[in-house]
Design a protein around this motif. Structure first.
Motif, PDB file in Angstrom:
ATOM      1  N   ALA A 948     -10.317 -10.403   3.920  1.00 18.82           N
ATOM      2  CA  ALA A 948     -10.590 -10.691   2.308  1.00 18.82           C
ATOM      3  C   ALA A 948     -10.736  -9.387   1.532  1.00 18.82           C
ATOM      4  CB  ALA A 948     -11.799 -11.757   1.927  1.00 18.82           C
ATOM      5  N   TRP A 949     -11.671  -8.571   2.329  1.00 14.83           N
ATOM      6  CA  TRP A 949     -11.770  -7.208   1.501  1.00 14.83           C
ATOM      7  C   TRP A 949     -10.681  -6.326   1.559  1.00 14.83           C
ATOM      8  CZ3 TRP A 949     -15.446  -2.849   4.345  1.00 14.83           C
ATOM      9  CH2 TRP A 949     -15.619  -1.852   3.469  1.00 14.83           C
ATOM     10  N   VAL A 950      -9.869  -6.329   2.470  1.00 21.65           N
ATOM     11  CA  VAL A 950      -8.675  -5.298   2.549  1.00 21.65           C
ATOM     12  C   VAL A 950      -7.733  -6.008   1.732  1.00 21.65           C
ATOM     13  CG1 VAL A 950      -6.595  -4.564   3.837  1.00 21.65           C
ATOM     14  CG2 VAL A 950      -9.016  -4.305   5.108  1.00 21.65           C
ATOM     15  N   ALA A 951      -7.503  -7.311   1.543  1.00 20.22           N
ATOM     16  CA  ALA A 951      -6.329  -7.916   0.652  1.00 20.22           C
ATOM     17  C   ALA A 951      -6.909  -7.528  -0.861  1.00 20.22           C
ATOM     18  CB  ALA A 951      -6.434  -9.272   0.783  1.00 20.22           C
ATOM     19  N   ARG A 952      -8.202  -7.828  -1.156  1.00 19.79           N
ATOM     20  CA  ARG A 952      -8.589  -7.665  -2.532  1.00 19.79           C
ATOM     21  C   ARG A 952      -8.546  -6.413  -2.960  1.00 19.79           C
ATOM     22  NH1 ARG A 952     -13.466  -9.449  -1.300  1.00 19.79           N
ATOM     23  NH2 ARG A 952     -14.542  -7.606  -1.110  1.00 19.79           N
ATOM     24  N   GLU A 953      -8.959  -5.272  -2.077  1.00 16.89           N
ATOM     25  CA  GLU A 953      -9.096  -3.935  -2.530  1.00 16.89           C
ATOM     26  C   GLU A 953      -7.770  -3.026  -2.385  1.00 16.89           C
ATOM     27  OE1 GLU A 953     -11.154  -2.536  -4.429  1.00 16.89           O
ATOM     28  OE2 GLU A 953     -12.952  -3.661  -4.311  1.00 16.89           O
ATOM     29  N   GLN A 954      -6.640  -3.332  -1.825  1.00 11.61           N
ATOM     30  CA  GLN A 954      -5.683  -2.473  -1.344  1.00 11.61           C
ATOM     31  C   GLN A 954      -5.395  -1.782  -2.662  1.00 11.61           C
ATOM     32  OE1 GLN A 954      -3.847  -2.402   1.498  1.00 11.61           O
ATOM     33  NE2 GLN A 954      -3.350  -4.494   2.185  1.00 11.61           N
ATOM     34  N   GLU A 955      -5.091  -2.438  -3.705  1.00 13.33           N
ATOM     35  CA  GLU A 955      -4.686  -1.651  -4.963  1.00 13.33           C
ATOM     36  C   GLU A 955      -5.718  -0.685  -5.613  1.00 13.33           C
ATOM     37  OE1 GLU A 955      -2.422  -3.654  -8.189  1.00 13.33           O
ATOM     38  OE2 GLU A 955      -1.580  -4.921  -6.598  1.00 13.33           O
ATOM     39  N   GLY A 956      -6.823  -1.623  -6.004  1.00  9.53           N
ATOM     40  CA  GLY A 956      -7.881  -0.761  -6.592  1.00  9.53           C
ATOM     41  C   GLY A 956      -8.189   0.602  -5.805  1.00  9.53           C
ATOM     42  N   LEU A 957      -8.464   0.448  -4.493  1.00  5.21           N
ATOM     43  CA  LEU A 957      -8.841   1.717  -3.940  1.00  5.21           C
ATOM     44  C   LEU A 957      -7.560   2.736  -3.831  1.00  5.21           C
ATOM     45  CD1 LEU A 957     -10.773   0.829  -0.588  1.00  5.21           C
ATOM     46  CD2 LEU A 957     -11.468   2.268  -2.305  1.00  5.21           C
ATOM     47  N   SER A 958      -6.557   2.164  -3.770  1.00  7.05           N
ATOM     48  CA  SER A 958      -5.290   3.274  -3.789  1.00  7.05           C
ATOM     49  C   SER A 958      -5.490   4.083  -5.131  1.00  7.05           C
ATOM     50  CB  SER A 958      -4.132   2.428  -3.737  1.00  7.05           C
ATOM     51  OG  SER A 958      -4.257   2.066  -2.453  1.00  7.05           O
ATOM     52  N   GLU A 959      -5.646   3.343  -6.293  1.00  5.94           N
ATOM     53  CA  GLU A 959      -5.792   3.598  -7.679  1.00  5.94           C
ATOM     54  C   GLU A 959      -6.908   4.775  -7.768  1.00  5.94           C
ATOM     55  OE1 GLU A 959      -5.703   0.684 -10.513  1.00  5.94           O
ATOM     56  OE2 GLU A 959      -3.772  -0.079  -9.807  1.00  5.94           O
ATOM     57  N   TRP A 960      -7.916   4.246  -7.140  1.00  2.00           N
ATOM     58  CA  TRP A 960      -9.099   5.196  -7.111  1.00  2.00           C
ATOM     59  C   TRP A 960      -8.639   6.325  -6.551  1.00  2.00           C
ATOM     60  CZ3 TRP A 960     -12.694   7.955  -4.377  1.00  2.00           C
ATOM     61  CH2 TRP A 960     -13.786   8.166  -5.258  1.00  2.00           C
ATOM     62  N   LEU A 961      -8.192   6.341  -5.380  1.00  2.00           N
ATOM     63  CA  LEU A 961      -8.265   7.509  -4.391  1.00  2.00           C
ATOM     64  C   LEU A 961      -6.924   8.440  -5.337  1.00  2.00           C
ATOM     65  CD1 LEU A 961      -8.174   5.825  -0.933  1.00  2.00           C
ATOM     66  CD2 LEU A 961      -9.868   7.467  -1.906  1.00  2.00           C
ATOM     67  N   THR A 962      -6.036   7.919  -5.741  1.00  2.00           N
ATOM     68  CA  THR A 962      -5.135   8.821  -6.521  1.00  2.00           C
ATOM     69  C   THR A 962      -5.543   9.425  -7.534  1.00  2.00           C
ATOM     70  OG1 THR A 962      -3.391   7.361  -5.644  1.00  2.00           O
ATOM     71  CG2 THR A 962      -2.705   8.894  -7.460  1.00  2.00           C
ATOM     72  N   LEU A 963      -6.503   8.495  -8.263  1.00  2.00           N
ATOM     73  CA  LEU A 963      -6.964   9.200  -9.470  1.00  2.00           C
ATOM     74  C   LEU A 963      -7.911  10.392  -9.348  1.00  2.00           C
ATOM     75  CD1 LEU A 963      -6.952   8.172 -12.715  1.00  2.00           C
ATOM     76  CD2 LEU A 963      -9.113   7.036 -12.148  1.00  2.00           C
TER      77      LEU A 963
END
Ligand code: NAG
Ligand code: NAG
Ligand code: NAG
Ligand code: NAG
Length: 966
Positions: A948-963
């Motif tokens: 659930a963690w991975v499914a929930r955060e895929q997008e948010g984490l990628s964005e944060w890392l890019t930012l």
């Protein structure tokens, strides 16, 4: 006992092993404060003070009168249905309120009770059998024709009973394999009064690490030899002699061993006499024991040698010895040195001197748990007792201290006063864990053991209790077969955390006074959790039971949800679940929560800041404020982002407000809340950036561990995995440069531990300089054994791990060779922990095969599994391997179910593939899982949380890392 746990190779996922006895946790994980940082950062001076205070438990000393006035009984305490709100989901918790009643216990009839055992054992170390003869003095409470007794895997040869000066033989004898009982029926009625039961029997000296069993070792010439030793907790005394194998059925014992002349025999008491039977055989008779429980009886036979000392401060001096196999005794020096000090310390704080004339420690090469507190003869897994300053990884030293202190604490708490039944196991283990830590902190204040407790035991306990498949601390045990399943992080770590919270609130002095009262009142008898609460209530004049029931009889831990609006802070408590899906019916508990808001806002009226209702409000303080100061409360705090920002700034500025335990606790809480989805994972990464100046071991253990956990669980997402590793490299770079690879002479313990945490984290993140240096040193290490100082023992495992994860066949062969050649068990352990990091499929398969080969003792399998689980390349293949080797594994561990549970739990622990849940369920659908059902349920729930963690955060984490340009 103390369970055993591996040295968290993942460091993020602290997976521990609670077999019977003492947790190995301590050896494995953490410790704090690096005093080298004192020189260049004066802020840390404060933290040392702050935490000395925290450990001293003096913060906001409560006035007891006030407690009494403010405390009101929450209604739900009487309401048993509301008390176990999660009963729908949790079979255990439906029973949890009845912990002190006795529902359907599988026990022997109470009409007959033993008062004394005279026991003679003749082991055969060649045929792996033993002969036994026992005479049991009985008290017949009610006239009866039948006598029922516990036996398991014993062959009874002759049985008689004597009463009224006549001897009778049973007219029939029946066995019950499931209940492990033998029932004798006699022709005439045995009248009320006394009788003597005499049984001649044979037993098996098995290799199952239970009952009276054998353990193998190689002598100097390389020949395999055997020693014999007992392990009876929880219910294996019945494998060694017919007995009333229940903790409350206390009796005295006169034990004799008939053994080859050249061997040494040990038991709970000192030797009384030795008689030569034949030229080759002698009988060793031990003094009579005090009244005690069967699970604490012990003996051992083998080629032992020893070193010795005595206490100096006790009225009756106690002889202390460390026994080992030949050639090892000097490695027992450290354990021996601390033993009299610990005995003296406990004799003082418990107000009763150690009751036996001697205390022996014995190192056993094959040992299921970490250690076992047999009265007067404590037995240990070798790495939990022996330590060599020159060749051992330093963390084993703390492990030894903590284990020895834990087992010595049991000599009073458990042995002198014994739990009435297994329901109260937590009382034994939670208390021994707490007071063992207290003793280590007393002996080694420079280790800052209480801060380690916060990041270690406490996180383990709260972590497990955040799953639906957890259980209340006090859990009814009906059938002794269930007992091993509660030797876990709830009984030990949550139990100890709850005791720390209580003792901190009452103050340690009042708490210990209550303990003295309890020990005095129940010595040589049995007691329940309520008996302890009663003693503490009498001492403190507060009804301790009423609020402790919310912690020990109800499953789960609370989360405090903090909101700020219109100048008001609102605190609201709910049940915390890692799956973040609490249902209203699971959320009915109102815990008694010491809030510890710091600095205390004047608008909180209660000076003791206890939350006894669902919510509470106070005015928003001016500056930053913390909950759970010193992190002594057992709960998670969910701050709003603005409040975290203010605390973060205070941390960055090195403010006095946030001490060491507070900084560690904040990381632990926010990391856990981001995993459960109570807050975004990016909020956790934002928080981490406030720790730029952090230099303490304890906090780094969590920082590195929890960031590493993200990299591990998200390993299948290339974008996130690479980004997080980049973040991790940046995070540790400064400390890598500061600490380097050398261990300067005289360096403090915590700095040494810190170096290992930093280099391991750097290595896992692919930090170039670290990887290159690991390779360089490893090459020198293997090319010239004389140069082995190039890899200090405390960094060796990390270096092995790095080269294996970066290398191939050649590196693997070298580490394997090191494993096979290592003369000491602790050296083998570090190699086993590292081997799982190989990348190539054929090498992974080789490591798996090694785990169940002759070369690895069955007790050590989980070291290998821990490495294989932490390594993304091997965890899935290892699950497949467990499935295809299931028959072998279940046969091998049929008497150590916790090991079998670990075989399931480890490979799944860091996986995030939701499809595995179905796979696991299907695999076990047609198998008998009852003996490891908890481990199985917890594994499945863990998979659910991770996926659930991975499914929930895929997008948010990628964005944060890019930012943030990672
Ligand atoms: C505990 O705290 C008290 C009062 O703050 C202090 O006097 C005492 O020295 C401290 N004890 C230890 C062991 O730090
Ligand atoms: C709970 O029990 C106490 C004493 O056993 C009693 O005084 C009190 O009234 C009970 N409360 C409720 C809500 O039943
Ligand atoms: C357990 O201890 C109590 C005292 O705390 C005692 O009255 C009782 O007889 C003991 N039970 C057994 C089975 O010995
Ligand atoms: C907890 O607090 C957050 C704000 O910090 C809020 O959005 C959320 O609804 C609260 N949850 C509960 C269960 O009260």
């Amino acid at each position: 006992m103390r369970p055993h746990s591996p040295s968290s190779p993942s460091s993020s996922f602290l997976f521990f092993f609670f077999l019977l006895l003492i947790p190995f946790s301590t050896l494995a994980t953490t410790n704090t404060f690096s005093s080298s940082s004192l020189d260049d950062n004066s802020d840390h001076l404060y933290e040392q003070d702050a935490d000395t205070l925290a450990n001293n438990y003096t913060y906001e000393p409560p006035t007891f009168q006030q407690h009494q006035q403010v405390f009101t009984v929450p209604d739900f305490i009487n309401d048993t249905s509301a008390q176990s709100p999660s009963s729908q989901a949790q079979p255990d918790s439906t029973m949890c309120n009845k912990a002190s009643s006795k529902p359907n216990r599988v026990v022997l009839p109470a009409n007959v009770a033993p008062s004394h055992y005279t026991l003679t054992i003749t082991p055969d170390l060649k045929e792996f059998t033993f002969g036994g003869y026992v005479e049991i003095d009985l008290i017949i409470h009610e006239a009866t024709k039948t006598v029922q007794i516990n036996t398991k895997d014993l062959t009874l040869k002759t049985t008689t009973i004597e009463f009224a000066d006549k001897t009778h033989e049973p007219v029939s004898t029946s066995f019950d394999d499931h209940r492990d009982t033998t029932t004798f029926t006699f022709e005439s009625e045995i009248p009320k009064g006394t009788a003597v039961l005499r049984i001649l029997y044979d037993g098996i000296l098995s290799d199952k690490m239970a009952g009276f069993y054998r353990s193998s070792y190689k002598d100097a010439e390389g020949n395999t030899k055997y020693m014999g030793v007992t392990q009876f907790e929880a219910t294996d005394a019945r494998r060694a002699f017919p007995c009333w194998d229940e903790p409350a059925a206390k009796a005295t014992y006169s034990i004799s061993l008939v053994i080859p002349t050249e061997l040494v025999a040990l038991s709970n008491m000192p030797i009384a006499t030795i008689t030569q039977v034949e030229p080759e055989q002698k009988t060793v008779n031990f003094e009579k024991t005090p009244i005690m429980s069967t699970y604490l009886v012990a003996w051992a036979v083998g080629e032992f040698e020893y070193i010795e000392t005595t206490t100096t401060k006790l009225e009756k001096p106690v002889t202390c010895r460390v026994y080992t196999l030949p050639g090892l005794k000097e490695q027992g020096r450290f354990a021996l040195e601390i033993t009299p000090k610990v005995l003296e310390y406990f004799s003082e704080i418990f107000g009763t001197a150690y009751p036996l004339p001697k205390l022996d420690h014995l190192a056993v090469p094959d040992f299921d748990a970490g250690a076992m507190e047999n009265w007067g003869l404590v037995t240990y897994r070798t790495v939990a007792l022996l330590f060599d300053e020159k060749t051992s990884d330093l963390r084993f030293k703390e492990q030894v201290a903590v284990t020895v202190a834990h087992e010595i604490a049991h000599q009073w708490f458990g042995n002198l006063v014994t739990m009435e039944w297994w329901d109260h196991l937590w009382l034994n283990e939670g208390f021994a864990t707490w007071v063992g830590t207290l003793a280590v902190d007393h002996l080694f204040p420079e280790w800052d053991t209480w801060s380690t407790f916060v990041v270690d035991d406490m996180q383990r306990g709260v972590g497990l209790d955040s799953l639906r498949s957890s259980h209340p601390i006090e859990v009814p045990v009906a059938d002794p077969h269930e007992i091993h399943q509660i030797f876990d992080a709830i009984s030990y770590s949550k139990g100890a955390s709850v005791i720390r919270m209580l003792s901190s609130w009452l103050t340690v002095d009042v708490f210990l006074a209550g303990i003295r009262r309890y020990l005095k009142k129940h010595e040589y008898e049995n007691a329940t959790t309520d008996d302890l609460w009663n003693a503490l209530s009498e001492e403190s004049k507060i009804d301790v039971r009423e609020f402790m029931n919310t912690w020990t009889r109800v499953i789960g831990v609370p989360i405090l949800n903090i909101t700020e609006a219109d100048g008001v802070v609102t605190v609201e408590q709910h049940r915390f679940l890692s799956t973040n899906d609490v249902k209203p019916e699971e959320d009915e508990t109102i815990w008694w929560v010491p809030l510890g808001v710091h600095p205390k806002p004047s608008s909180i009226v209660d000076p003791n800041q206890t939350l006894k209702s669902r919510s509470l409000t106070f005015e928003v303080p001016e500056g930053p404020y913390l909950f759970n100061k010193h992190y002594s409360g057992v709960f998670r705090t969910n701050y709003p982002p603005a409040a975290i920002g203010r605390i973060g700034k205070a941390i960055l500025e090195g403010s006095d407000l946030v001490g060491l335990s507070d900084r560690a606790g904040l990381v632990a809480d926010i990391a856990s809340l981001s995993k459960s989805g109570h807050t975004a994972t990016s909020n956790f990464l934002d928080l981490v950036q406030y720790y730029k100046n952090e230099e303490t071991y304890v906090v780094w253990e969590l920082l590195a561990g929890r960031v590493g956990e993200i990299a591990s669980i998200f390993s299948e997402n290339e974008r996130i995995s690479q980004g997080i590793k980049h973040f991790q490299r940046n995070l540790v770079d400064r400390m890598v440069q500061k600490l380097g690879w050398e261990f300067p002479e005289g360096e403090d313990y915590l700095t040494s531990r810190l170096r290992n945490v930093i280099l391991r984290s750097a290595g896992r993140a692919g930090h170039d300089a670290t990887v290159a240096e690991a390779k360089r040193r490893f090459a020198l290490f293997v090319s010239d054994p004389a140069q082995d100082s190039i890899l200090h023992p405390s960094i060796r495992q990390t270096a092995f791990e790095i080269v294996l994860s970066q290398g191939g066949e050649e590196e693997f062969r070298h580490v394997l060779k090191y494993f096979h050649a290592a003369p000491k068990q602790d050296q083998q352990v570090i190699a086993l922990l590292a081997l799982g990091f190989v990348q190539q499929p054929e090498l992974i398969a080789e490591v798996q095969a090694l785990a169940i080969s002759e070369s690895v003792r069955p007790q050590d399998i989980f070291y290998v599994l821990a490495g294989l689980a932490a390594n993304p390349a091997s965890r899935r293949p290892t699950w497949e391997w467990v499935k295809s080797n299931w028959n072998t594994l279940s046969e091998r561990y049929k008497s150590s179910m916790s090991m079998l549970g670990a075989c399931v739990k480890y490979p799944l622990s860091q996986s995030s593939d939701a499809a595995l849940i179905k796979d696991v369920k299907e695999f076990f659908a047609d198998k008998d899982t009852k003996d490891f059902q908890r481990a199985l349920d917890q594994s499945i729930e863990g998979l659910d949380v991770n996926s659930a963690w991975v499914a929930r955060e895929q997008e948010g984490l990628s964005e944060w890392l890019t930012l943030n340009k990672y």
